[in-house]
Scaffold this motif. Structure first.
Motif, short mmCIF file in Angstrom:
data_model
loop_
_atom_site.label_atom_id
_atom_site.label_comp_id
_atom_site.label_asym_id
_atom_site.label_seq_id
_atom_site.Cartn_x
_atom_site.Cartn_y
_atom_site.Cartn_z
N TYR A 60 99.66 40.71 93.82
CA TYR A 60 98.40 41.46 94.19
C TYR A 60 98.55 41.36 96.07
O TYR A 60 98.89 40.42 96.39
CB TYR A 60 96.81 40.66 93.74
N ARG A 61 98.04 42.22 96.54
CA ARG A 61 98.03 42.22 98.03
C ARG A 61 96.99 41.32 98.24
O ARG A 61 96.07 41.16 97.56
CB ARG A 61 97.74 43.61 98.48
N ASP A 62 96.95 40.82 99.56
CA ASP A 62 95.92 39.74 99.73
C ASP A 62 94.48 40.29 99.84
O ASP A 62 93.63 39.57 99.26
CB ASP A 62 96.35 39.12 101.04
N SER A 63 94.21 41.49 100.12
CA SER A 63 92.80 41.76 100.19
C SER A 63 92.32 42.02 99.02
O SER A 63 91.11 42.06 99.05
CB SER A 63 92.87 43.15 101.37
N VAL A 64 92.89 42.21 97.98
CA VAL A 64 92.29 42.29 96.68
C VAL A 64 92.50 41.14 95.62
O VAL A 64 91.62 41.14 94.50
CB VAL A 64 92.84 43.63 95.79
N LYS A 65 93.13 40.11 96.09
CA LYS A 65 93.13 38.79 95.11
C LYS A 65 91.80 38.21 94.98
O LYS A 65 90.77 38.27 95.94
CB LYS A 65 93.87 37.64 95.89
N GLY A 66 91.53 38.07 93.78
CA GLY A 66 90.12 37.59 93.37
C GLY A 66 89.30 38.74 93.00
O GLY A 66 88.04 38.57 92.57
N ARG A 67 89.67 39.88 93.42
CA ARG A 67 88.46 41.22 93.35
C ARG A 67 89.18 42.09 91.99
O ARG A 67 88.44 42.66 91.14
CB ARG A 67 88.40 41.90 94.41
N PHE A 68 90.33 42.29 92.20
CA PHE A 68 91.04 43.25 91.29
C PHE A 68 91.98 42.61 90.08
O PHE A 68 92.56 41.50 90.50
CB PHE A 68 92.04 44.27 92.03
N THR A 69 92.14 43.15 89.13
CA THR A 69 93.06 42.62 88.08
C THR A 69 93.73 43.57 87.53
O THR A 69 93.28 44.72 86.76
CB THR A 69 92.05 41.99 86.85
N ILE A 70 95.21 43.57 87.28
CA ILE A 70 96.01 44.36 86.58
C ILE A 70 96.07 44.13 85.54
O ILE A 70 96.67 42.87 85.16
CB ILE A 70 97.20 44.77 87.63
N SER A 71 96.70 44.91 84.64
CA SER A 71 96.77 44.36 83.22
C SER A 71 97.50 45.63 82.51
O SER A 71 97.19 46.75 82.88
CB SER A 71 95.61 44.08 82.13
N ARG A 72 98.16 45.52 81.30
CA ARG A 72 98.88 46.41 80.59
C ARG A 72 98.56 46.31 79.14
O ARG A 72 98.51 45.13 78.71
CB ARG A 72 100.30 46.66 80.86
N ASP A 73 98.70 47.37 78.57
CA ASP A 73 98.71 47.39 76.90
C ASP A 73 99.91 48.35 76.49
O ASP A 73 99.89 49.44 76.40
CB ASP A 73 97.23 48.08 76.61
N ASN A 74 100.75 47.65 76.19
CA ASN A 74 102.17 48.20 75.96
C ASN A 74 102.07 49.19 74.67
O ASN A 74 102.71 50.50 74.33
CB ASN A 74 103.28 47.43 75.68
N ALA A 75 101.27 48.81 73.73
CA ALA A 75 100.86 49.72 72.34
C ALA A 75 100.38 51.12 72.59
O ALA A 75 100.73 52.08 72.12
CB ALA A 75 100.23 48.85 71.28
N LYS A 76 99.61 50.88 73.69
CA LYS A 76 98.77 52.22 74.25
C LYS A 76 99.64 52.90 75.35
O LYS A 76 99.14 53.71 75.81
CB LYS A 76 97.24 51.99 74.69
N LYS A 77 100.59 52.13 76.03
CA LYS A 77 101.26 52.75 76.97
C LYS A 77 100.41 52.97 78.20
O LYS A 77 100.45 54.05 78.94
CB LYS A 77 102.18 54.19 76.80
N THR A 78 99.51 51.99 78.50
CA THR A 78 98.62 52.13 79.36
C THR A 78 98.57 50.77 80.21
O THR A 78 98.75 49.94 79.75
CB THR A 78 97.10 52.17 78.88
#
Length: 120
Positions: free
Chosen positions: A59-77
């Protein structure tokens, strides 16, 4: 044909939350590193967060602790959970899918973007 389709943007008050989604088609999604980028008016496109094909995140520093990235490979999302939003988070958010072969970026695809506006 490769497509990345973002959704989930909108207007939100400061302190609010949004969840962005990016649905991919036409690629072997699990083999791609995925990134979320943002571009504010008059500014260059900047990296917000990435998730590798193996699930490592950054994460870029300004979003750490506020944003979360995740993925679901089965849904290609891939998702970007955005909490405690600030005025400065206002931008168009783009999804990027890249695949490196032998360390070289061989495939690189972009979505059309989704607008996030933080305003009271």
């Amino acid at each position: 044909q490769v497509q990345l389709v973002e959704s989930g943007g909108g207007l939100v008050q400061p302190g609010g939350s949004l969840r962005l989604s990016c649905v991919a088609s036409g690629i072997t999604f699990s083999m791609y590193n995925i990134g979320w980028y943002c571009q504010a008016p008059g500014k260059q496109r900047e990296l917000v967060a990435t998730i590798t094909s193996t699930g490592s995140t950054n994460y870029r520093d300004s979003v750490k602790g506020r944003f979360t990235i995740s993925r679901d490979n089965a849904k290609k999302t891939v998702y970007l959970e955005m909490n405690s939003l600030k005025f400065e988070d206002t931008a168009v958010y783009y999804c990027n899918a890249e695949r490196r072969i032998g360390g070289i970026k061989t495939f690189d695809y972009w979505g059309q973007g989704t607008q996030v506006t933080v305003s009271s």
